[in-house]
Scaffold this motif. Sequence first.
Motif, short mmCIF file in Angstrom:
data_model
loop_
_atom_site.label_atom_id
_atom_site.label_comp_id
_atom_site.label_asym_id
_atom_site.label_seq_id
_atom_site.Cartn_x
_atom_site.Cartn_y
_atom_site.Cartn_z
N UNK A 129 0.85 -1.19 0.00
CA UNK A 129 0.00 0.00 0.00
C UNK A 129 0.90 1.25 0.00
N UNK A 130 0.53 2.20 -0.84
CA UNK A 130 1.32 3.44 -0.96
C UNK A 130 0.48 4.61 -0.51
N UNK A 131 1.10 5.49 0.27
CA UNK A 131 0.44 6.73 0.68
C UNK A 131 1.24 7.90 0.14
N UNK A 132 0.53 8.88 -0.44
CA UNK A 132 1.18 10.07 -0.97
C UNK A 132 0.69 11.29 -0.21
N UNK A 133 1.59 12.22 0.11
CA UNK A 133 1.08 13.42 0.78
C UNK A 133 0.43 14.34 -0.25
N UNK A 134 -0.29 15.34 0.25
CA UNK A 134 -1.20 16.11 -0.60
C UNK A 134 -0.50 16.72 -1.81
N UNK A 191 -5.56 6.23 1.81
CA UNK A 191 -5.80 7.59 2.28
C UNK A 191 -5.19 7.83 3.66
N UNK A 192 -5.00 6.75 4.42
CA UNK A 192 -4.49 6.89 5.79
C UNK A 192 -3.02 6.46 5.82
N UNK A 193 -2.11 7.35 6.24
CA UNK A 193 -0.69 6.97 6.26
C UNK A 193 -0.40 5.75 7.14
N UNK A 194 -1.28 5.48 8.12
CA UNK A 194 -1.06 4.34 9.02
C UNK A 194 -1.15 3.01 8.27
N UNK A 195 -1.82 3.01 7.10
CA UNK A 195 -1.99 1.77 6.34
C UNK A 195 -0.86 1.55 5.33
N UNK A 196 0.07 2.50 5.23
CA UNK A 196 1.02 2.46 4.13
C UNK A 196 2.22 1.56 4.42
N UNK A 197 2.66 0.83 3.38
CA UNK A 197 3.97 0.16 3.43
C UNK A 197 5.03 1.16 3.00
N UNK A 198 4.66 2.01 2.03
CA UNK A 198 5.55 3.05 1.55
C UNK A 198 4.80 4.37 1.63
N UNK A 242 3.06 3.34 10.38
CA UNK A 242 3.11 2.05 11.06
C UNK A 242 4.54 1.73 11.47
N UNK A 243 4.70 1.28 12.72
CA UNK A 243 6.04 0.92 13.21
C UNK A 243 6.19 -0.59 13.35
N UNK A 244 5.21 -1.36 12.84
CA UNK A 244 5.28 -2.81 12.96
C UNK A 244 4.89 -3.26 14.35
N UNK A 245 5.06 -4.54 14.62
CA UNK A 245 4.76 -5.07 15.95
C UNK A 245 6.04 -5.66 16.54
N UNK A 246 6.01 -5.98 17.83
CA UNK A 246 7.20 -6.56 18.46
C UNK A 246 7.58 -7.88 17.79
N UNK A 247 6.57 -8.66 17.40
CA UNK A 247 6.86 -9.96 16.78
C UNK A 247 7.18 -9.82 15.30
#
Lengths: 191, 281
Positions: free
Chosen positions: A59-64, A85-92, A106-111
Amino acid sequence: MLTCGFADPVHDAQAAFRALLEATARPGTIVSLPQSGAPQPLPEAAAAIALTLCDRDTAVWLDACLATPSVCQWLRFHTASPLVADPADACFAFARADTAPFGSLSTGTDEAPERSAILVLLVKGFVPGRVLRLSGPGIETEKVLSVDGLPSAFLAWRAGNLALYPRGVDVLLISGNKAAALPRTTVVQEV
Amino acid sequence: MNAISYNFAYLDEQTKREIRRALLKALAIPGHQVPFASREMPLARGWGTGGMQVTAAVIGRDDVLKVIDQGADDTTNAVSIRQFFGRVAGVRTTTRTEEATLIQTRHRIPETPLRPGQIMVYQVPQPEPLWRLEPSRAETRRLHALAEYGIMHVKLYEDIARHGRITLAYDYPVLVHGRYVMSPSPIPAFDNPKLHRSPAIHLFGAGREKRIYAVPPYTDVVSLAFEDHPFRPWKAEAACALCGSTDTYLDEIVIDDRGTRRYVCSDTDWCERRRAQGRPV
């Protein structure tokens, strides 16, 4: 009009990946990522990163300021990446340094700390603006990197990002066709 | 005759992209095992498919490839993997360590010191260092997340209690960047110190287990030990029968039916060149 992707999809992607591998393995090293068909206002290096690493699984997020119809169309055509639309969903996440959504990525999870975002951050240039002193894995002792156009919020955010380790966001700073990586392990201090 | 043609370096671009993303994440989190899809390769899993997939995702036309199997350039696994990439990528191959830009290896790190610009690719049978102690992968993931490596230290302690020393001779666990316990792949413990703050990039691929991990250059890689039982890698107390070397890792060869043994360098390139320089026994 839709501009082109890599002229030679196999070998251009390989060359760009090797530059990114070298950049990530040696944080602060400036590498070249040329891509002549980048749609305005997407810098060449950002376009090369998208063509090399993004596909329907990312998933890609672009700023405005980047999410223009021509950039969105170009990304959809060449990478098939879903634009979110939500940066939290982005891989890039591709963002300008002054408007980047540092805290929402997103910062990933501990695992699974690898399930975090890569932030492609557009800066003005690798010329004196802020002088950063880098240390950590990939750097023998210390490395100095000059970056113009980094907001002061960046350094505060990086300190918090480092404290999250092994979770965290990896950063690719880009300007024009140049890029330098600041993976989550790199300690960034202002000189 | 029309030969079947493959994409450059065998794998399709979609697969390479997925591996490339995993490699960048692996470098960003040194020692952490990143899952990847792991495709079928034209040889059985367990024969280096993980390393081959990493090599295929990394290799370019300008690379010079070296492949070693337990230090030797001329054993079956090394020869066939080298020929494979010669055919599907058309790259130059070499047996000389310092000429290579990309070195795929099964269970050794060359004796010739590595330099910046070189990439090591390891074939890994079992990426999980805790697997003999904790069979559940859900549980080992949890232990890595918590940096809870007590069971590994207990195992090493029990070795000392029973045998007076840590009995691991290969696949000796290391702590990477002070955070993750990692399997260095079944390299002899003798090679572990070469990983510590190495100038080269080290990439590990486990095909059957579908994991990729990495050690960036100049990263702390510390073999686990105790203050009163420091890390002491094992090595045969002998000199190479061919080149006379006493500071390299030696293979033991039984040469008759009365148990007579000879020791020769495991790194064939290093040994050959030492002999060529006129330093035989």
